[in-house]
Design an enzyme around this catalytic site. Structure first.
Site, mmCIF file in Angstrom:
data_model
loop_
_atom_site.group_PDB
_atom_site.id
_atom_site.type_symbol
_atom_site.label_atom_id
_atom_site.label_comp_id
_atom_site.label_asym_id
_atom_site.label_seq_id
_atom_site.Cartn_x
_atom_site.Cartn_y
_atom_site.Cartn_z
ATOM 1 C CG ASN A 212 -0.193 -0.203 2.510
ATOM 2 O OD1 ASN A 212 0.672 0.590 2.857
ATOM 3 N ND2 ASN A 212 -0.519 -1.270 3.240
ATOM 4 C CG LEU A 310 -5.589 -2.766 16.637
ATOM 5 C CD1 LEU A 310 -4.511 -2.202 17.553
ATOM 6 C CD2 LEU A 310 -6.223 -1.642 15.804
ATOM 7 C CE LYS A 349 -9.962 -5.085 13.881
ATOM 8 N NZ LYS A 349 -9.043 -4.410 12.958
#
Length: 410
Positions: A212, A310, A349
């Site tokens: 990315n 995470l 998360k």
């Protein structure tokens, strides 16, 4: 009350501007605060003030020539660079700023600056039109993006006769900035902070991969601030642009699976965890051993989910009821419905804080030196930060994380 600089070694670089005479006062102030000051002068600087003056004030020999090696046991510019707790360039001319920004090394000062890993503080001084020249502005911005701190020039009567911005900051103002860096508050002293930065890289074959646009700049900013605040910093980097900050433990990884292994093995020892890395959600089901040859008109890749680092941290933390656990800060890079998606991620998360930004917004997101974020907490906390440098964002988020830390010893 001014703090002591005892035990600190400061390299004072003086370049060839009329304001070089103020360096004598600056040197005297620093020695008076207990610092060991080593002075380097460019040839131009010696035309305005003599090395003997600075030698007398600093009580150390003054370096003016990179080839003047007085001690055969050391290479002077490397030895001085290694010994420095801080480098101060005052005054810094437009020429010296250009050398620093572009990596030139043709004298003692510029050569030493390339070898330094300590923080650098620069106090520019020049004509107002020179200070406003696009080339100078570009060089200042480039240096600032690398972590160089500036004491900006003041406004007033200049030696050339102009009135405007360009005069060297007063020595006491420069001393205040030095004290802030070397003896200022260290709110994370004794704490351990883990930060992830950059994007992960998922191999398709030996020459191709999925990744990315993350540059790692946000994670690097967190590492710099945590380091400057006295923390013991571990920085886990994927694919990044630029060089990680000095003074931290840097661990390089490539894939999401590698990052998870490194992070989860260290999380139990941490006080704060900042998950700023942009971890790839998917990876190829099969990694080809050899380069895929171009044959068919189309190519289909099968992808599988990557581990959610995470979420793994959140689940590990939730399984420790009543036990000391780190404050966990996650990131949510969004392009729509920022608040709803951020709050959903915060809950799923099990983070303490989520830092959310719209990466499609100008001045925010990947590759920029600034960011525009909203910070959400599990206790209903919400704070919206306007466009600011990524370092300023890191400072505010770490302040919030620190406020949620359990008292030391518990």
């Amino acid at each position: 009350m001014v703090k002591s600089l005892a035990g600190k070694t400061i390299l004072l670089g003086i370049s060839g501007g009329i304001a070089a005479y103020k360096a004598a006062t600056l040197c005297s102030r620093l020695v008076g605060l207990g610092a060991s000051v080593r002075v380097m002068m460019t040839e131009g600087a010696t035309k305005f003030i003599t090395p003997l003056t600075l030698q007398t004030l600093s009580r150390h020999p003054v370096a003016t020539d990179v080839f003047d090696e007085r001690d055969a046991a050391i290479v002077q510019h490397i030895d001085w660079a290694d010994a420095a707790d801080l480098v101060v360039v005052a005054p810094a001319t437009a020429n010296v700023l250009s050398k620093m920004a572009n990596g030139l090394a043709d004298d003692m000062l510029s050569t030493t600056l390339l070898a330094v890993t300590a923080p650098v503080l620069v106090a520019p001084a020049m004509n107002v039109h020179m200070w406003e020249h696009p080339a100078v502005i570009d060089n200042v911005n480039k240096l600032a993006s690398r972590g160089v701190t500036f004491v900006e020039p003041g406004t007033g009567q200049l030696a050339c006769g102009y009135v405007g911005k360009g005069r060297l900051a007063e020595p006491d103002e420069i001393v205040d900035a030095i004290v802030e860096i070397l003896a200022g508050p260290r709110p994370l002293a004794g704490r351990r902070v883990l930060i992830t930065a950059g994007g992960t890289l998922e191999r398709i074959d030996p020459v191709r991969y999925i990744t990315n646009d993350s540059s790692g700049k946000m994670g690097f900013a967190f590492a710099e601030v945590a380091r400057d605040w006295g923390a013991d910093v571990t920085l886990v980097c994927g694919k990044t642009d630029g060089t990680p900050p000095s003074g931290v433990q840097t661990i390089r990884v490539e894939s999401a699976e590698q990052m998870k292994e490194v992070v989860m093995s260290r999380v139990p020892q941490m006080d704060i965890v900042v998950k700023a890395a942009a971890v790839a959600d998917y990876r190829p089901l099969h990694r080809e051993e050899h380069k895929i040859k171009k044959k068919a008109e189309t190519l289909t890749l099968s992808l599988v989910r990557n581990p959610d680092i995470l979420q793994a941290i959140g689940e590990w933390k939730q399984a420790l009821p009543g036990k000391r656990a780190p404050v966990v800060v996650g990131f949510a890079a969004e392009t729509m419905e920022l608040e709803r998606n951020a709050l959903d991620k915060l809950n799923r998360k099990k983070c303490d804080l989520i830092v959310a930004n719209n990466v499609a917004q100008e001045g925010a997101g990947f590759g920029t030196d600034t960011n525009i974020v909203s910070v959400y907490g599990a206790d209903g906390f919400a704070e919206h930060l306007p466009q600011m440098s990524k370092k300023a964002v890191a400072q505010r988020v770490l302040e919030l994380a620190k406020s949620r830390l359990a008292p030391e010893g518990l």
